[in-house]
Design a protein around this motif. Structure first.
Motif, PDB file in Angstrom:
ATOM      1  N   UNK A 185       0.823  -1.200   0.000  1.00 41.93           N
ATOM      2  CA  UNK A 185       0.000   0.000   0.000  1.00 41.93           C
ATOM      3  C   UNK A 185       0.855   1.247   0.000  1.00 41.93           C
ATOM      4  N   UNK A 186       0.396   2.275  -0.689  1.00 44.21           N
ATOM      5  CA  UNK A 186       1.127   3.543  -0.742  1.00 44.21           C
ATOM      6  C   UNK A 186       0.141   4.692  -0.629  1.00 44.21           C
ATOM      7  N   UNK A 187       0.528   5.733   0.087  1.00 45.20           N
ATOM      8  CA  UNK A 187      -0.265   6.946   0.246  1.00 45.20           C
ATOM      9  C   UNK A 187       0.647   8.140   0.028  1.00 45.20           C
ATOM     10  N   UNK A 188       0.168   9.137  -0.704  1.00 42.68           N
ATOM     11  CA  UNK A 188       0.899  10.377  -0.875  1.00 42.68           C
ATOM     12  C   UNK A 188      -0.054  11.555  -0.790  1.00 42.68           C
ATOM     13  N   UNK A 189       0.338  12.603  -0.073  1.00 42.50           N
ATOM     14  CA  UNK A 189      -0.510  13.792   0.033  1.00 42.50           C
ATOM     15  C   UNK A 189       0.341  15.048  -0.122  1.00 42.50           C
ATOM     16  N   UNK A 190      -0.320  16.115  -0.561  1.00 42.56           N
ATOM     17  CA  UNK A 190       0.361  17.402  -0.734  1.00 42.56           C
ATOM     18  C   UNK A 190      -0.608  18.523  -0.380  1.00 42.56           C
ATOM     19  N   UNK A 234       3.725  21.461   1.810  1.00 43.64           N
ATOM     20  CA  UNK A 234       3.771  20.310   2.695  1.00 43.64           C
ATOM     21  C   UNK A 234       3.521  19.017   1.931  1.00 43.64           C
ATOM     22  N   UNK A 235       4.382  18.015   2.166  1.00 40.74           N
ATOM     23  CA  UNK A 235       4.227  16.721   1.505  1.00 40.74           C
ATOM     24  C   UNK A 235       4.286  15.607   2.530  1.00 40.74           C
ATOM     25  N   UNK A 236       3.707  14.472   2.181  1.00 41.48           N
ATOM     26  CA  UNK A 236       3.755  13.286   3.032  1.00 41.48           C
ATOM     27  C   UNK A 236       3.626  12.055   2.151  1.00 41.48           C
ATOM     28  N   UNK A 237       4.428  11.015   2.418  1.00 41.96           N
ATOM     29  CA  UNK A 237       4.331   9.783   1.645  1.00 41.96           C
ATOM     30  C   UNK A 237       4.667   8.578   2.507  1.00 41.96           C
ATOM     31  N   UNK A 238       3.934   7.487   2.292  1.00 46.98           N
ATOM     32  CA  UNK A 238       4.194   6.262   3.047  1.00 46.98           C
ATOM     33  C   UNK A 238       4.076   5.051   2.146  1.00 46.98           C
ATOM     34  N   UNK A 239       5.016   4.119   2.290  1.00 43.29           N
ATOM     35  CA  UNK A 239       4.966   2.818   1.637  1.00 43.29           C
ATOM     36  C   UNK A 239       4.884   1.765   2.728  1.00 43.29           C
ATOM     37  N   UNK A 240       3.879   0.888   2.642  1.00 42.84           N
ATOM     38  CA  UNK A 240       3.702  -0.153   3.651  1.00 42.84           C
ATOM     39  C   UNK A 240       3.539  -1.505   2.970  1.00 42.84           C
ATOM     40  N   UNK A 241       4.331  -2.489   3.400  1.00 43.06           N
ATOM     41  CA  UNK A 241       4.247  -3.863   2.890  1.00 43.06           C
ATOM     42  C   UNK A 241       3.727  -4.733   4.034  1.00 43.06           C
ATOM     43  N   UNK A 242       2.604  -5.422   3.799  1.00 43.66           N
ATOM     44  CA  UNK A 242       1.919  -6.169   4.849  1.00 43.66           C
ATOM     45  C   UNK A 242       1.855  -7.652   4.502  1.00 43.66           C
ATOM     46  N   UNK A 243       2.135  -8.492   5.491  1.00 38.89           N
ATOM     47  CA  UNK A 243       2.010  -9.936   5.319  1.00 38.89           C
ATOM     48  C   UNK A 243       1.070 -10.491   6.379  1.00 38.89           C
ATOM     49  N   UNK A 244       0.059 -11.247   5.965  1.00 36.44           N
ATOM     50  CA  UNK A 244      -0.822 -11.927   6.903  1.00 36.44           C
ATOM     51  C   UNK A 244      -0.109 -13.173   7.405  1.00 36.44           C
ATOM     52  N   UNK A 245       0.074 -13.252   8.713  1.00 36.94           N
ATOM     53  CA  UNK A 245       0.810 -14.368   9.305  1.00 36.94           C
ATOM     54  C   UNK A 245      -0.115 -15.376   9.977  1.00 36.94           C
ATOM     55  N   UNK A 246      -1.374 -15.006  10.216  1.00 37.61           N
ATOM     56  CA  UNK A 246      -2.376 -15.903  10.784  1.00 37.61           C
ATOM     57  C   UNK A 246      -3.743 -15.369  10.382  1.00 37.61           C
ATOM     58  N   UNK A 277       7.818   2.667   5.471  1.00 40.09           N
ATOM     59  CA  UNK A 277       8.768   3.761   5.333  1.00 40.09           C
ATOM     60  C   UNK A 277       7.962   5.029   5.075  1.00 40.09           C
ATOM     61  N   UNK A 278       8.308   6.117   5.764  1.00 37.32           N
ATOM     62  CA  UNK A 278       7.554   7.364   5.697  1.00 37.32           C
ATOM     63  C   UNK A 278       8.516   8.519   5.458  1.00 37.32           C
ATOM     64  N   UNK A 279       8.146   9.423   4.559  1.00 40.73           N
ATOM     65  CA  UNK A 279       8.908  10.656   4.328  1.00 40.73           C
ATOM     66  C   UNK A 279       7.925  11.821   4.343  1.00 40.73           C
ATOM     67  N   UNK A 280       8.287  12.902   5.032  1.00 43.53           N
ATOM     68  CA  UNK A 280       7.404  14.071   5.062  1.00 43.53           C
ATOM     69  C   UNK A 280       8.198  15.332   5.325  1.00 43.53           C
ATOM     70  N   UNK A 281       7.586  16.468   5.034  1.00 40.25           N
ATOM     71  CA  UNK A 281       8.259  17.728   5.265  1.00 40.25           C
ATOM     72  C   UNK A 281       7.414  18.917   4.861  1.00 40.25           C
ATOM     73  N   UNK A 282       7.910  20.106   5.226  1.00 38.61           N
ATOM     74  CA  UNK A 282       7.296  21.366   4.794  1.00 38.61           C
ATOM     75  C   UNK A 282       8.401  22.414   4.723  1.00 38.61           C
ATOM     76  N   UNK A 283       8.032  23.689   4.753  1.00 36.79           N
ATOM     77  CA  UNK A 283       9.030  24.737   4.606  1.00 36.79           C
ATOM     78  C   UNK A 283      10.001  24.812   5.776  1.00 36.79           C
ATOM     79  N   UNK A 284       9.609  24.252   6.955  1.00 39.22           N
ATOM     80  CA  UNK A 284      10.455  24.354   8.131  1.00 39.22           C
ATOM     81  C   UNK A 284      11.314  23.115   8.406  1.00 39.22           C
TER      82      UNK A 284
END
Length: 231
Positions: free
Chosen positions: A146-151, A157-169, A178-185
């Motif tokens: 799954x991936x999400x990106x917003x601006x 301001x930006x935000x992005x996340x990549x998530x890999x999920x495994x069902x174990x039961x 993994x997440x990356x985000x930031x703005x002017x500050x």
């Protein structure tokens, strides 16, 4: 950390994917995340929009959050405390083994700084347009990506996340993110693990997460909780 970090605590991807399968159309989301100098809490609601049918069509998203963070500004280290809210309209459609969505809306954030930083773009009350894209896909039996990106236009301001999920039961999943985000500050990157539990014969999920964040002012561990319920 800045208020873009909101989505780091969001279980929206898993909840949207689970809702159609559970025969539910509305989603309640809540949770929080904290480290030594930062925190983020939220509540949200996803509801059907005009033309919604069988997990496809327009949806509405409503969000409230409260958060705090630090950054290095003109006066030195500045502590920020803020609250915000947003309303958005989006479109979601299923795909073979997954789904994708796009949304646009208006976000309002009120930020107080200590000490005051006149050069900061994030201060006082601000309203701005926000855009978000999401995708969730099964890539192998019991594996999803799954991936999400917003601006947000204000503060770049930006935000992005990549998530890999495994069902174990039957009722348990483990994910790496993994997440990356930031703005002017400020900017930050983070990585962590998430354990997700869905009790048998229910339409809600509980996630516990922990990881490490690299940031301008200080690096350190973080921990959080995610709750999603379809109804």
């Amino acid at each position: 950390m800045n208020y873009a970090t909101q989505v780091a605590a969001i279980c929206l991807s898993a909840s949207l994917a689970a809702a159609p399968a559970a025969g539910k159309d509305r989603l309640f989301l809540s949770g929080g995340e904290a480290s030594d100098e930062e925190y983020y809490t939220y509540v949200g609601l996803i509801a059907p929009g005009p033309g919604w049918k069988h997990g496809k069509g327009l949806f509405q998203r409503y969000w409230l959050d409260r958060f705090g963070y630090e950054y290095v500004g003109g006066p030195g280290v500045v502590k920020a405390k803020a609250w915000g809210g947003e309303a958005a309209l989006g479109y979601v459609t299923p795909t073979p083994g997954g789904w994708w969505s796009a949304s646009a809306g208006l976000r309002y954030t009120d930020t107080s700084l200590s000490p005051s930083d006149p050069e900061a773009s994030a201060r006082g009350g601000q309203a701005s347009a926000k855009f978000q894209l999401e995708v969730d896909q099964e890539v192998a039996p019991d594996w999803r990506v799954g991936a999400i990106g917003s601006y947000t236009l204000k503060q770049s301001q930006y935000w992005g996340r990549l998530r890999v999920t495994r069902r174990v039961a039957a009722n348990w999943s483990v994910a790496g993110e993994a997440v990356a985000n930031g703005n002017d500050e400020t900017d930050s990157i983070a990585s962590g693990l998430v354990v997700i539990w869905q009790p048998p014969s229910t339409s809600w999920t509980l996630g516990l997460k922990s990881g490490y964040r690299h940031q301008d002012t200080a690096d350190g561990m973080y921990a959080g909780i995610e709750l999603g319920a379809a109804f």
